[in-house]
Design an enzyme around this catalytic site. Structure first.
Site, PDB file in Angstrom:
ATOM      1  N   GLY A   1       0.827  -1.264   0.118  1.00  0.00           N
ATOM      2  CA  GLY A   1      -0.068   0.219   0.141  1.00  0.00           C
ATOM      3  C   GLY A   1       0.852   1.214  -0.104  1.00  0.00           C
ATOM      4  O   GLY A   1       0.456   2.202   0.426  1.00  0.00           O
ATOM      5  N   THR A   2       2.164   1.178  -0.513  1.00  0.00           N
ATOM      6  CA  THR A   2       2.810   2.542  -0.769  1.00  0.00           C
ATOM      7  C   THR A   2       1.958   3.401  -1.477  1.00  0.00           C
ATOM      8  O   THR A   2       2.156   4.692  -1.458  1.00  0.00           O
ATOM      9  CB  THR A   2       4.040   2.415  -1.086  1.00  0.00           C
ATOM     10  N   ASN A   3       1.342   3.099  -2.569  1.00  0.00           N
ATOM     11  CA  ASN A   3       0.433   4.023  -3.558  1.00  0.00           C
ATOM     12  C   ASN A   3      -0.440   4.554  -2.619  1.00  0.00           C
ATOM     13  O   ASN A   3      -0.770   5.654  -2.874  1.00  0.00           O
ATOM     14  CB  ASN A   3      -0.036   3.421  -4.632  1.00  0.00           C
TER      15      ASN A   3
ATOM     16  N   MET B   1      -4.663  -7.028  -6.563  1.00  0.00           N
ATOM     17  CA  MET B   1      -4.354  -8.196  -7.541  1.00  0.00           C
ATOM     18  C   MET B   1      -5.052  -9.100  -8.441  1.00  0.00           C
ATOM     19  O   MET B   1      -5.176 -10.153  -8.614  1.00  0.00           O
ATOM     20  CB  MET B   1      -3.087  -9.027  -6.774  1.00  0.00           C
TER      21      MET B   1
ATOM     22  N   LEU C   1     -11.387  -7.552 -12.294  1.00  0.00           N
ATOM     23  CA  LEU C   1     -12.534  -6.959 -11.969  1.00  0.00           C
ATOM     24  C   LEU C   1     -13.588  -7.196 -13.103  1.00  0.00           C
ATOM     25  O   LEU C   1     -12.992  -7.192 -14.330  1.00  0.00           O
ATOM     26  CB  LEU C   1     -12.891  -5.467 -11.725  1.00  0.00           C
TER      27      LEU C   1
ATOM     28  N   ASN D   1      -6.476   2.501 -12.526  1.00  0.00           N
ATOM     29  CA  ASN D   1      -5.529   1.599 -12.177  1.00  0.00           C
ATOM     30  C   ASN D   1      -4.111   2.123 -12.403  1.00  0.00           C
ATOM     31  O   ASN D   1      -3.701   3.036 -13.240  1.00  0.00           O
ATOM     32  CB  ASN D   1      -5.437   0.224 -12.910  1.00  0.00           C
TER      33      ASN D   1
ATOM     34  N   HIS E   1      -0.208   0.943 -13.044  1.00  0.00           N
ATOM     35  CA  HIS E   1       0.615  -0.321 -13.711  1.00  0.00           C
ATOM     36  C   HIS E   1       2.004   0.181 -14.016  1.00  0.00           C
ATOM     37  O   HIS E   1       2.425   1.148 -14.543  1.00  0.00           O
ATOM     38  CB  HIS E   1      -0.188  -0.652 -15.160  1.00  0.00           C
TER      39      HIS E   1
HETATM   40  C1  GRF Z   1       2.559  -0.956  -7.794  1.00  0.00           C
HETATM   41  O1  GRF Z   1       4.057  -1.245  -8.390  1.00  0.00           O
HETATM   42  C2  GRF Z   1       1.481  -0.851  -8.695  1.00  0.00           C
HETATM   43  O2  GRF Z   1       1.928  -0.276 -10.142  1.00  0.00           O
HETATM   44  C3  GRF Z   1       1.297  -2.323  -9.025  1.00  0.00           C
HETATM   45  O3  GRF Z   1       1.416  -2.989  -7.740  1.00  0.00           O
HETATM   46  C4  GRF Z   1       2.262  -2.460  -6.917  1.00  0.00           C
HETATM   47  C5  GRF Z   1       1.665  -1.728  -5.701  1.00  0.00           C
HETATM   48  O4  GRF Z   1       2.507  -1.324  -4.628  1.00  0.00           O
HETATM   49  N1  GRF Z   1      -0.074  -2.195  -9.571  1.00  0.00           N
HETATM   50  P1  GRF Z   1       2.036  -0.724  -3.438  1.00  0.00           P
HETATM   51  O5  GRF Z   1       1.094  -1.943  -2.811  1.00  0.00           O
HETATM   52  O6  GRF Z   1       1.393   0.341  -3.646  1.00  0.00           O
HETATM   53  O7  GRF Z   1       3.128  -0.496  -2.520  1.00  0.00           O
END
Ligand code: GRF
Length: 247
Positions: free
Chosen positions: A14-16, A100, A103, A121, A123
């Site tokens: 969940g870093t994003n 992951m 949908l 999304n 990617h």
């Molecule tokens: C990221 O590299 C995103 O692009 C991909 O999955 C990863 C998720 O990383 N879809 P995080 O859980 O947000 O750290």
């Protein structure tokens, strides 16, 4: 300009999600995160949301896959649960952030909005190259000299929807998979909020071009924003050489 209500879907660290929370907390995100959904009970991102008082829900796909012999049945029940959860919040956009699971068209239909779905999304590759679950690995082991990040609207295919934003980063001769992941992730954390802000400000025009639905970004500062991101990508080599690195 509208402030958007986001549901963020995660499966892992969940870093994003954290980057979106940080920008929201500092007032730089033109959106609020109203709910976080994970398909795994052990996703660390759930803790990040809880720490920020964001409601969290787990829809345990693995459990459902054990219960229902047919995959599509398990997914149907999972998505039904998710739609039920989301109906308690006023959700404008679903943001997939490392979620992951694919949908189904039925789920996407709930979020249909003109030519696209209100589902986006991020990617970790320069689409349409390297769709699927291993964007960094596929880019690196192919021997690419540049990698990329893509934010796109989600359609019925896997990573095939209309592209909203992309940024590239260099892959230097002495890079490893680990160093390019670091470089890429730190760009992800800038690109995702940026694309959400473009949507909120009405800067994402969607149109049909031949057979494809494409977007046009009408932000007058577009080139300056992209230059800044690419500059950051180029300078991250020096951070790494100094023993630093971000992400
Ligand atoms: C990221 O590299 C995103 O692009 C991909 O999955 C990863 C998720 O990383 N879809 P995080 O859980 O947000 O750290």
């Amino acid at each position: 300009m509208t402030k958007l209500n986001l549901a963020v879907f995660i499966s892992g660290s969940g870093t994003n999600l954290q980057a979106l929370i940080d920008k929201r907390n500092s007032g730089e995100l033109l959106a609020d995160i109203v709910v976080v959904v994970s398909d795994r009970p052990d996703a660390y991102g759930l803790k990040r949301a809880e720490r920020n008082n964001i409601p969290t829900f787990v829809v345990d796909y693995r459990k459902l896959l054990r219960k229902f012999p047919e995959r599509h049945q398990a997914y149907y029940h999972a998505e039904e649960k998710i739609i039920g959860i989301l109906s308690n919040f006023k959700v404008d956009y679903v943001c997939l952030a490392g979620f992951m699971r694919l949908l189904s068209p039925g789920f996407l239909q709930v979020f249909k909005d003109g030519l696209v779905h209100r589902v986006i999304n991020i990617h970790p590759a320069l689409l349409p190259s390297f769709p699927g679950q291993h964007g960094y690995e596929d880019t690196f082991y192919y021997g690419c000299k540049w990698g990329g990040i893509t934010v796109h609207f989600v359609d019925e295919g896997e990573d095939t929807g209309p592209i909203i934003g992309q940024v590239v980063y260099p892959i230097w001769p002495d890079d490893s998979l680990e160093t390019i992941k670091k470089r890429g992730l730190s760009l992800e954390h800038g690109l995702y909020p940026q694309c959400i802000n473009w949507i909120a400000r009405g800067f994402v025009q969607v149109q049909k071009l031949g057979n494809r639905i494409v977007t046009n970004i009408t932000d007058p500062h577009y080139s300056a924003i992209m230059e800044e991101m690419i500059k950051k990508a180029l300078s991250s080599k020096h951070e790494r050489c100094d023993g630093g690195g971000s992400g």
